[in-house]
Design a protein around this motif. Sequence first.
Motif, short mmCIF file in Angstrom:
data_model
loop_
_atom_site.label_atom_id
_atom_site.label_comp_id
_atom_site.label_asym_id
_atom_site.label_seq_id
_atom_site.Cartn_x
_atom_site.Cartn_y
_atom_site.Cartn_z
N ASN A 250 -34.70 66.38 -1.89
CA ASN A 250 -34.86 65.64 -3.15
C ASN A 250 -33.59 64.91 -3.54
OD1 ASN A 250 -37.51 66.50 -3.37
ND2 ASN A 250 -37.03 68.24 -4.69
N LYS A 251 -32.46 65.57 -3.29
CA LYS A 251 -31.17 64.96 -3.62
C LYS A 251 -30.91 63.74 -2.73
CE LYS A 251 -27.30 67.08 -2.50
NZ LYS A 251 -26.18 68.06 -2.49
N THR A 252 -31.25 63.85 -1.44
CA THR A 252 -31.07 62.74 -0.51
C THR A 252 -31.99 61.58 -0.88
OG1 THR A 252 -30.49 64.29 1.27
CG2 THR A 252 -31.18 62.09 1.94
N THR A 253 -33.20 61.90 -1.29
CA THR A 253 -34.15 60.87 -1.72
C THR A 253 -33.61 60.10 -2.92
OG1 THR A 253 -36.01 62.20 -0.93
CG2 THR A 253 -36.52 60.47 -2.53
N GLU A 254 -33.05 60.83 -3.88
CA GLU A 254 -32.49 60.19 -5.08
C GLU A 254 -31.33 59.27 -4.71
OE1 GLU A 254 -33.39 60.04 -8.28
OE2 GLU A 254 -35.21 61.08 -7.62
N LYS A 255 -30.52 59.68 -3.75
CA LYS A 255 -29.40 58.85 -3.31
C LYS A 255 -29.89 57.52 -2.75
CE LYS A 255 -26.10 62.53 -2.07
NZ LYS A 255 -25.41 63.19 -0.93
N ILE A 256 -30.98 57.58 -1.98
CA ILE A 256 -31.55 56.35 -1.41
C ILE A 256 -32.09 55.44 -2.51
CG2 ILE A 256 -33.44 55.44 0.02
CD1 ILE A 256 -33.10 58.02 1.73
N LEU A 257 -32.73 56.02 -3.50
CA LEU A 257 -33.29 55.23 -4.60
C LEU A 257 -32.21 54.57 -5.44
CD1 LEU A 257 -36.13 57.65 -5.78
CD2 LEU A 257 -36.41 55.50 -4.53
N GLU B 59 -25.50 67.21 5.47
CA GLU B 59 -26.03 68.41 4.81
C GLU B 59 -27.56 68.42 4.90
OE1 GLU B 59 -25.55 70.75 0.53
OE2 GLU B 59 -25.53 68.55 0.58
N PHE B 60 -28.17 67.26 4.73
CA PHE B 60 -29.62 67.13 4.82
C PHE B 60 -30.09 67.44 6.24
CE2 PHE B 60 -33.15 64.24 6.03
CZ PHE B 60 -34.16 64.81 5.27
N ALA B 61 -29.36 66.90 7.23
CA ALA B 61 -29.72 67.12 8.64
C ALA B 61 -29.69 68.61 8.98
CB ALA B 61 -28.77 66.35 9.54
N GLU B 62 -28.67 69.29 8.51
CA GLU B 62 -28.53 70.73 8.79
C GLU B 62 -29.61 71.54 8.10
OE1 GLU B 62 -27.19 74.09 10.53
OE2 GLU B 62 -26.57 72.04 10.98
N ALA B 63 -29.91 71.19 6.84
CA ALA B 63 -30.94 71.91 6.08
C ALA B 63 -32.31 71.72 6.72
CB ALA B 63 -30.95 71.42 4.63
N GLU C 151 -36.55 76.52 0.61
CA GLU C 151 -36.22 76.12 -0.76
C GLU C 151 -34.97 75.25 -0.78
OE1 GLU C 151 -35.89 79.86 -2.70
OE2 GLU C 151 -38.07 80.04 -3.09
N GLU C 152 -33.98 75.62 0.04
CA GLU C 152 -32.74 74.84 0.11
C GLU C 152 -33.00 73.46 0.70
OE1 GLU C 152 -28.61 74.24 -0.42
OE2 GLU C 152 -30.03 75.70 -1.22
N TYR C 153 -33.86 73.40 1.70
CA TYR C 153 -34.21 72.12 2.31
C TYR C 153 -34.88 71.20 1.30
CZ TYR C 153 -36.96 68.71 4.89
OH TYR C 153 -37.54 67.54 5.32
#
Length: 202
Positions: A135-142, A109-113, A128-130
Amino acid sequence: MEEPIQIADFSEVTKFHGHSCPGIAIGYRASEIAVHEFFSRAVDEEMVAIVENDSCSVDAIQFVTGCTLGKGNLIFKDHGKHVYTFLNRDTGKALRISLKSSSDERDPEFAEARKKAFSDSATKKDLEEYEKIRNKTTEKILEAPVQELFEVEWVDMEFPEEARIFRSVRCAKCGELVSEHRIRVENGKMVCIPCFHNYSRA
């Protein structure tokens, strides 16, 4: 009893870097491992970081570990790989940390955005969607377990020479100062790399 190791808050790292993103989170998590597992007693130039890319992650490594180009204990190898090796000159040990999978692989989803946001036809909504998905992908990594993110292994390797201070000499062509270990000789004169005419028959 030893005091718990203090690591810079992620918000401080993003302030230093300028924004929050998966890359800065990757560098933050790699630094976190190095500090907790390895460098609780390493100080200043006794700690060395070898980074194999020049992505956002390296800013986090500089901020958290204190390894910098200026001190000579941040070494950049242009391999384009998310691989970070931390060395402790006091103990002679080295810890290699490599990323198992990219943000694109973990989160399609991140790649597509990102693809939409960086296209010529990107709309305000796409941007805005990206940002939201980034931010959501960043939180997952953290929040991800270390073993899910990285391969972490102790390695035997030759330690790089400690940083040296070289005198400056003046380029015979442009007149600017250049560190003597970077000088080239052309027609018997000392010149800097940009002024040097490289000879090749290839």
